[in-house]
Scaffold this motif. Sequence first.
Motif, PDB file in Angstrom:
ATOM      1  N   LEU A 157       0.825  -1.203   0.000  1.00 31.69           N
ATOM      2  CA  LEU A 157       0.000   0.000   0.000  1.00 31.69           C
ATOM      3  C   LEU A 157       0.860   1.253   0.000  1.00 31.69           C
ATOM      4  CD1 LEU A 157      -3.027   0.641   0.113  1.00 31.69           C
ATOM      5  CD2 LEU A 157      -2.726   1.059   2.543  1.00 31.69           C
ATOM      6  N   MET A 165       0.694   4.265  -2.582  1.00 31.14           N
ATOM      7  CA  MET A 165       0.558   5.663  -2.160  1.00 31.14           C
ATOM      8  C   MET A 165       1.645   6.530  -2.775  1.00 31.14           C
ATOM      9  SD  MET A 165      -0.419   5.738   1.864  1.00 31.14           S
ATOM     10  CE  MET A 165      -0.461   7.519   2.038  1.00 31.14           C
ATOM     11  N   GLY A 197       2.906   6.135  -5.539  1.00 30.05           N
ATOM     12  CA  GLY A 197       2.672   6.283  -6.968  1.00 30.05           C
ATOM     13  C   GLY A 197       1.497   7.185  -7.319  1.00 30.05           C
ATOM     14  N   ILE A 198       0.722   7.592  -6.305  1.00 28.69           N
ATOM     15  CA  ILE A 198      -0.406   8.483  -6.587  1.00 28.69           C
ATOM     16  C   ILE A 198       0.133   9.845  -7.011  1.00 28.69           C
ATOM     17  CG2 ILE A 198      -2.414   9.659  -5.589  1.00 28.69           C
ATOM     18  CD1 ILE A 198      -2.807   7.310  -3.748  1.00 28.69           C
ATOM     19  N   PRO A 199      -0.322  10.371  -8.143  1.00 31.13           N
ATOM     20  CA  PRO A 199       0.198  11.651  -8.646  1.00 31.13           C
ATOM     21  C   PRO A 199      -0.089  12.789  -7.669  1.00 31.13           C
ATOM     22  CG  PRO A 199      -1.146  10.572 -10.310  1.00 31.13           C
ATOM     23  CD  PRO A 199      -1.311   9.794  -9.066  1.00 31.13           C
ATOM     24  N   SER A 200       0.820  13.762  -7.645  1.00 29.72           N
ATOM     25  CA  SER A 200       0.670  14.851  -6.692  1.00 29.72           C
ATOM     26  C   SER A 200      -0.578  15.669  -6.961  1.00 29.72           C
ATOM     27  CB  SER A 200       1.912  15.743  -6.704  1.00 29.72           C
ATOM     28  OG  SER A 200       2.103  16.306  -7.973  1.00 29.72           O
ATOM     29  N   VAL A 236      -3.409  14.550  -7.721  1.00 26.59           N
ATOM     30  CA  VAL A 236      -4.542  13.889  -7.070  1.00 26.59           C
ATOM     31  C   VAL A 236      -4.554  14.213  -5.569  1.00 26.59           C
ATOM     32  CG1 VAL A 236      -5.621  11.672  -6.547  1.00 26.59           C
ATOM     33  CG2 VAL A 236      -4.662  12.082  -8.804  1.00 26.59           C
TER      34      VAL A 236
END
Lengths: 276, 282
Positions: A103, A107, A109-112, A114
Amino acid sequence: MRDQVLRLITGLAALVAGLLLLLILAELVRASWPALTGLPVKAWLFSGHWAPGDGQFGLGAMLASSLAVSVLALAIAAPAGILIGAWLHLSAPAWIAVPLRALQGVMAGIPSVVYGFWGLITLVPLVNQWAPPGAVLITAVLVLALMILPLSVLVTDAALHQVPARSLQAARALALSRWGTFRQVMWPTVRGSIASGVVLQFGRALGETLAVLMVAGNVIRWPGSLTEPVRTITANIALEMGYASGLHSQVLFLSGLILLLLVMACMLLVRGGLRG
Amino acid sequence: MNLTQRDWLFTVTGGLLVCLVLLPLVAMLFDLLRLGLPVLGWEFLLTAPSNAGRSGGIAPLLISTGWILLVCLSVAVPVGLGCAVFLNEWLLPESRLSRGIGLSLDVLSGVPSIIFGLFGYQVFAITLGLGFSILSGGLALACMVLPFIVRTSQQSLAAVPAGYRQAAQALSLSQTGMLWRVVLPTASPGIAAGVVLATGRALGETAVLIFTAGYVLRQPDSVLDSGRALAVHIYDLATNVTGGTSHGAATALVLLALILIATTSVRSGAGLWSRYMLEEKR
């Protein structure tokens, strides 16, 4: 013959890749040169007065805001990340540790944009209830801390994997507690890697643009309170580059150059000093 | 406080902290789904946006994003892989040149994305005259992901067992033959993992693209047209368009799904290629 050609081509690729950093640095210096030589240092580095229309180009307040947001975000994310990393290793059962590690990767890898979007639609209204207008320094700090945290956990986790099994066996033989094992045995071994991780994350925080831009309020002022809006140096570039021209645009490039030099200093510190 | 008490405190504090960290993540997912799901559907993916993105879909943005990604990877992968091959096959790891390139790439990997945006704007859009175009955006992105591709390729090339190389040399394969037949297929899953890392970062990147690929919502006709990427669309809907929140959330869901799909598909594709090249003619 074919080998020679391949060698030449790959050598060329290596040359491009190796020189790219210098090229970026040179290009930023070139684009900001007129501002660098034409304006007195006092006028852009220390002044907080930014009014491009009136020829006022003080970057000081925005630089200070960038530093304040990054330091505060790190002050939250680094200790929390180290603690969670240690907890994953020492206390968490496998059925929690394995998915939690995955996880953290997700996390990270979530684009900034977003994170920034979520901050804007959820966190800003929340903060607004006790610190209007909601898009203030502490909001930016919280979003940034949330973004950096997984990196901090992953770095700590990777560093703890490097601790020799023998040391852990010895710790167990001495009947050290979990916390004692971490504090006495693991921490001295991983201190260096974790410190360089923290510096890297600081560089990342300093350079973060979108997430901070979307939730910090973007009013130019010296950072004095957690509940007032600020504008960081990165946000300023993103907001104004679209319509800037002449000296205004040159000063924006200059602010990019300052940012690049700060981040380069962080990276070189990690490479040279902390890793030994 | 005795030992077991302190241990108990550590376990509980850590657990609580993890819950505290998971809370915003769950909230984020919940909020995006709550706002985005009502809008999301085939209609959303296949129609053009209207009213600055408040209604309609994201079809042209998907195409722009795809083009930008294609330009980015078709520059960054050959250059990055070439650099990795040169560093690994021809230079001694401790040589001055190798260390210099390594240091330069390490620093480059920490350079903020907005700097690549400035650089791309100045060099590709203005100096080279490409303007706000998919080409400028893709090239600027390629600069950003280059160090990741070099580093991961290099690691996977270095992880090829020395015995493979020795066997190839014993068969007096040329260096090119050895690379193409033995080293690259063996290293390809690792190389692909690097490309995946790069794809994920490139897909979510916004600051690089605002002043290189631009804002234009229309579907691009060629790589010289400006095109808005999904990430830029989310930013624009959130900050410049009042009433664009639900479409922004839906776009964010699409973007997250794409990152997840890219991550899984590229990896399995590389596995297939590696198996094909290594087992094909034995």
